[in-house]
Design a protein around this motif. Structure first.
Motif, PDB file in Angstrom:
ATOM      1  N   GLU A  86       8.708  -3.973 -39.106  1.00  0.00           N
ATOM      2  CA  GLU A  86       9.596  -3.254 -40.030  1.00  0.00           C
ATOM      3  C   GLU A  86       8.852  -2.932 -41.310  1.00  0.00           C
ATOM      4  N   ILE A  87       9.252  -1.836 -41.945  1.00  0.00           N
ATOM      5  CA  ILE A  87       8.565  -1.428 -43.184  1.00  0.00           C
ATOM      6  C   ILE A  87       8.759  -2.468 -44.299  1.00  0.00           C
ATOM      7  N   THR A  88       9.831  -3.245 -44.204  1.00  0.00           N
ATOM      8  CA  THR A  88      10.062  -4.275 -45.224  1.00  0.00           C
ATOM      9  C   THR A  88       9.353  -5.598 -44.901  1.00  0.00           C
ATOM     10  N   GLY A  89       8.836  -5.730 -43.691  1.00  0.00           N
ATOM     11  CA  GLY A  89       8.196  -7.005 -43.316  1.00  0.00           C
ATOM     12  C   GLY A  89       6.873  -7.208 -44.048  1.00  0.00           C
ATOM     13  N   LEU A  90       6.495  -8.467 -44.256  1.00  0.00           N
ATOM     14  CA  LEU A  90       5.208  -8.736 -44.906  1.00  0.00           C
ATOM     15  C   LEU A  90       4.072  -8.391 -43.934  1.00  0.00           C
ATOM     16  N   PRO A  91       2.941  -7.891 -44.475  1.00  0.00           N
ATOM     17  CA  PRO A  91       1.846  -7.499 -43.582  1.00  0.00           C
ATOM     18  C   PRO A  91       1.024  -8.695 -43.126  1.00  0.00           C
ATOM     19  N   TYR A  92       0.387  -8.544 -41.982  1.00  0.00           N
ATOM     20  CA  TYR A  92      -0.550  -9.569 -41.497  1.00  0.00           C
ATOM     21  C   TYR A  92      -1.604  -8.889 -40.636  1.00  0.00           C
ATOM     22  N   ILE A  93      -2.719  -9.564 -40.455  1.00  0.00           N
ATOM     23  CA  ILE A  93      -3.759  -9.006 -39.588  1.00  0.00           C
ATOM     24  C   ILE A  93      -3.557  -9.549 -38.188  1.00  0.00           C
ATOM     25  N   ILE A  94      -3.589  -8.647 -37.221  1.00  0.00           N
ATOM     26  CA  ILE A  94      -3.299  -9.042 -35.843  1.00  0.00           C
ATOM     27  C   ILE A  94      -4.374 -10.018 -35.361  1.00  0.00           C
ATOM     28  N   ASP A  95      -5.632  -9.675 -35.635  1.00  0.00           N
ATOM     29  CA  ASP A  95      -6.751 -10.486 -35.166  1.00  0.00           C
ATOM     30  C   ASP A  95      -7.912 -10.164 -36.112  1.00  0.00           C
ATOM     31  N   VAL A  96      -8.435 -11.171 -36.794  1.00  0.00           N
ATOM     32  CA  VAL A  96      -9.451 -10.860 -37.822  1.00  0.00           C
ATOM     33  C   VAL A  96     -10.691 -10.195 -37.227  1.00  0.00           C
ATOM     34  N   THR A  97     -10.940 -10.394 -35.943  1.00  0.00           N
ATOM     35  CA  THR A  97     -12.143  -9.765 -35.371  1.00  0.00           C
ATOM     36  C   THR A  97     -11.980  -8.243 -35.266  1.00  0.00           C
ATOM     37  N   MET A  98     -10.748  -7.748 -35.420  1.00  0.00           N
ATOM     38  CA  MET A  98     -10.545  -6.291 -35.394  1.00  0.00           C
ATOM     39  C   MET A  98     -10.983  -5.637 -36.707  1.00  0.00           C
ATOM     40  N   CYS A  99     -11.067  -6.425 -37.774  1.00  0.00           N
ATOM     41  CA  CYS A  99     -11.378  -5.845 -39.090  1.00  0.00           C
ATOM     42  C   CYS A  99     -12.862  -5.486 -39.163  1.00  0.00           C
ATOM     43  N   LYS A 100     -13.131  -4.225 -39.547  1.00  0.00           N
ATOM     44  CA  LYS A 100     -14.525  -3.784 -39.703  1.00  0.00           C
ATOM     45  C   LYS A 100     -14.909  -3.722 -41.188  1.00  0.00           C
ATOM     46  N   GLY A 101     -13.978  -4.122 -42.035  1.00  0.00           N
ATOM     47  CA  GLY A 101     -14.310  -4.239 -43.460  1.00  0.00           C
ATOM     48  C   GLY A 101     -14.339  -2.945 -44.234  1.00  0.00           C
ATOM     49  N   CYS A 102     -13.646  -1.894 -43.766  1.00  0.00           N
ATOM     50  CA  CYS A 102     -13.757  -0.577 -44.411  1.00  0.00           C
ATOM     51  C   CYS A 102     -13.175  -0.533 -45.829  1.00  0.00           C
ATOM     52  N   LEU A 103     -12.345  -1.478 -46.177  1.00  0.00           N
ATOM     53  CA  LEU A 103     -11.741  -1.586 -47.519  1.00  0.00           C
ATOM     54  C   LEU A 103     -10.559  -0.645 -47.752  1.00  0.00           C
ATOM     55  N   ASN A 104     -10.179   0.160 -46.767  1.00  0.00           N
ATOM     56  CA  ASN A 104      -9.046   1.071 -46.970  1.00  0.00           C
ATOM     57  C   ASN A 104      -7.798   0.330 -47.426  1.00  0.00           C
ATOM     58  N   CYS A 105      -7.523  -0.808 -46.786  1.00  0.00           N
ATOM     59  CA  CYS A 105      -6.278  -1.522 -47.117  1.00  0.00           C
ATOM     60  C   CYS A 105      -6.307  -2.062 -48.548  1.00  0.00           C
ATOM     61  N   VAL A 106      -7.511  -2.350 -49.059  1.00  0.00           N
ATOM     62  CA  VAL A 106      -7.617  -2.858 -50.437  1.00  0.00           C
ATOM     63  C   VAL A 106      -7.417  -1.705 -51.418  1.00  0.00           C
ATOM     64  N   PHE A 107      -8.039  -0.569 -51.124  1.00  0.00           N
ATOM     65  CA  PHE A 107      -7.890   0.595 -51.997  1.00  0.00           C
ATOM     66  C   PHE A 107      -6.442   1.080 -52.041  1.00  0.00           C
ATOM     67  N   VAL A 108      -5.790   1.108 -50.872  1.00  0.00           N
ATOM     68  CA  VAL A 108      -4.517   1.834 -50.774  1.00  0.00           C
ATOM     69  C   VAL A 108      -3.315   1.052 -51.301  1.00  0.00           C
ATOM     70  N   CYS A 109      -3.411  -0.256 -51.372  1.00  0.00           N
ATOM     71  CA  CYS A 109      -2.235  -1.070 -51.720  1.00  0.00           C
ATOM     72  C   CYS A 109      -1.737  -0.748 -53.134  1.00  0.00           C
ATOM     73  N   PRO A 110      -0.520  -0.211 -53.258  1.00  0.00           N
ATOM     74  CA  PRO A 110      -0.038   0.164 -54.595  1.00  0.00           C
ATOM     75  C   PRO A 110       0.236  -1.046 -55.477  1.00  0.00           C
ATOM     76  N   GLY A 111       0.420  -2.210 -54.863  1.00  0.00           N
ATOM     77  CA  GLY A 111       0.696  -3.417 -55.659  1.00  0.00           C
ATOM     78  C   GLY A 111      -0.547  -4.206 -55.994  1.00  0.00           C
ATOM     79  N   LEU A 112      -1.737  -3.678 -55.685  1.00  0.00           N
ATOM     80  CA  LEU A 112      -3.008  -4.402 -55.882  1.00  0.00           C
ATOM     81  C   LEU A 112      -2.911  -5.799 -55.262  1.00  0.00           C
ATOM     82  N   ALA A 113      -2.266  -5.860 -54.106  1.00  0.00           N
ATOM     83  CA  ALA A 113      -1.966  -7.164 -53.506  1.00  0.00           C
ATOM     84  C   ALA A 113      -2.873  -7.490 -52.325  1.00  0.00           C
ATOM     85  N   THR A 114      -3.845  -6.625 -52.040  1.00  0.00           N
ATOM     86  CA  THR A 114      -4.731  -6.901 -50.901  1.00  0.00           C
ATOM     87  C   THR A 114      -6.157  -7.106 -51.388  1.00  0.00           C
ATOM     88  N   THR A 115      -6.822  -8.122 -50.854  1.00  0.00           N
ATOM     89  CA  THR A 115      -8.231  -8.356 -51.157  1.00  0.00           C
ATOM     90  C   THR A 115      -8.980  -8.414 -49.828  1.00  0.00           C
TER      91      THR A 115
END
Ligand code: SF4
Ligand code: SF4
Length: 300
Positions: A86-115
């Motif tokens: 759901e759009i209101t649900g808190l985000p989580y990573i499905i599997d950390v091995t899927m992350c390639k480190g592109c930083l998009n999620c850090v840049f895009v977060c309007p609440g500066l809540a992702t590192t």
């Protein structure tokens, strides 16, 4: 704003229907979306962080269920989901091995809540990437900065290793990289470049905000964007809002309004020529029946 857009689309269809220009129904998913977007924020919750201490991964520090999910759509690997999808649900990573480190999620977060935490070169001293937006020229490589947790408590002082920006896609946000102890890495959320409290109006009196300073935090509009609209002849804050979106956010222009007036002044504009904005309070539609005390509301 998103809720208003959905309501506007629905009203548009209703009007088209009443004019005989549209025969279909209002899509059910629009109605569901409208209800979700109008829902109140949920309670503060504890965030779940990945246990892994190797590789590279985003850490989500957002703790309150609000309609927000750009991190999900920004991830090119499809590695991020929200609880219950759901759009209101808190985000989580499905599997950390899927992350390639592109930083998009850090840049895009309007609440500066992702590192992003990168253990790849040194598992004991990983690199943390922290988003940062205010007084960006004060962040310099080699400078020691106070790194804080989600409550603003200082976790330690660390030299800035690198500063990244993406002028085209995310012009308002800097990413600051620091190397920290692994216990600190997943707790780190932000930095302080100025620890001593200074009366904000005194700083403002002395220094003009640079063009890249964010003036409207809700819509992420910079001083430069407002200045160029003023230089093009805008003298009405409502028009400025329509052109740049400054003042269109949920705070109702509480923060940016005095700053916009100040920018007009700095540009040498006679303030008597400037039309103030029309305040439009946040609203939730209330059936007349509720005001009339009729049970259920809709019958009134
Ligand atoms: S850093 Fe990039 S790849 Fe990793 S989760 Fe964030 S958006 Fe996805
Ligand atoms: S974009 Fe940021 S605030 Fe929104 S859900 Fe993702 S992490 Fe949370």
């Amino acid at each position: 704003a998103s809720s208003a857009m959905v309501t506007g689309k629905m009203t548009g269809l209703k009007i088209a229907g009443s004019l005989g220009l549209y025969e279909g129904e209002i899509p059910e998913e629009w109605e569901e979306k409208e209800t979700i977007l109008k829902s109140k924020p949920g309670p503060l919750m504890q965030t779940k962080k990945p246990r892994e201490e190797e590789g590279i991964m985003p850490i989500f520090h957002c703790r309150q269920e609000v309609p927000c999910n750009p991190c999900v759509t920004a991830c090119p690997e499809g590695a991020i989901k929200t609880e219950r999808d759901e759009i209101t649900g808190l985000p989580y990573i499905i599997d950390v091995t899927m992350c390639k480190g592109c930083l998009n999620c850090v840049f895009v977060c309007p609440g500066l809540a992702t590192t992003r935490v990168d253990f790849r070169k040194d598992e004991k001293q990983p690199i943390v990437t922290l988003p940062y937006e205010i007084w960006r020229e004060k962040v310099e490589v080699g400078e020691k900065v106070a790194v804080t947790d989600v409550d603003g408590a200082i976790l330690g002082y660390y030299p800035v290793e690198k500063v990244l920006s993406s002028q085209k896609k995310y012009p308002g946000t800097l990413l600051v990289q620091v190397r920290v102890e692994k216990d600190v890495a997943k707790e780190a959320v932000g930095i302080w470049v100025q620890e001593e409290q200074v009366e904000p109006s005194l700083i403002y009196e002395k220094e003009l905000p640079p063009d890249e300073a964010i003036i409207c935090r809700c819509e992420r509009i910079t001083a430069g964007e407002v200045r160029s609209a003023i230089r093009e002849g805008v003298r009405d804050i409502n028009q400025l809002k329509a052109i740049t979106r400054a003042g269109m956010g949920a705070c109702g222009s509480k923060t940016c309004r005095p700053m916009i007036w100040r920018l007009f002044e700095e540009e040498g504009i006679d303030l008597t020529e400037v039309t103030d904005r029309t305040d439009r309070p946040l609203y939730v539609e209330v059936p007349l029946g509720i005001l009339a005390g009729v049970r259920g509301g809709g019958e009134g």
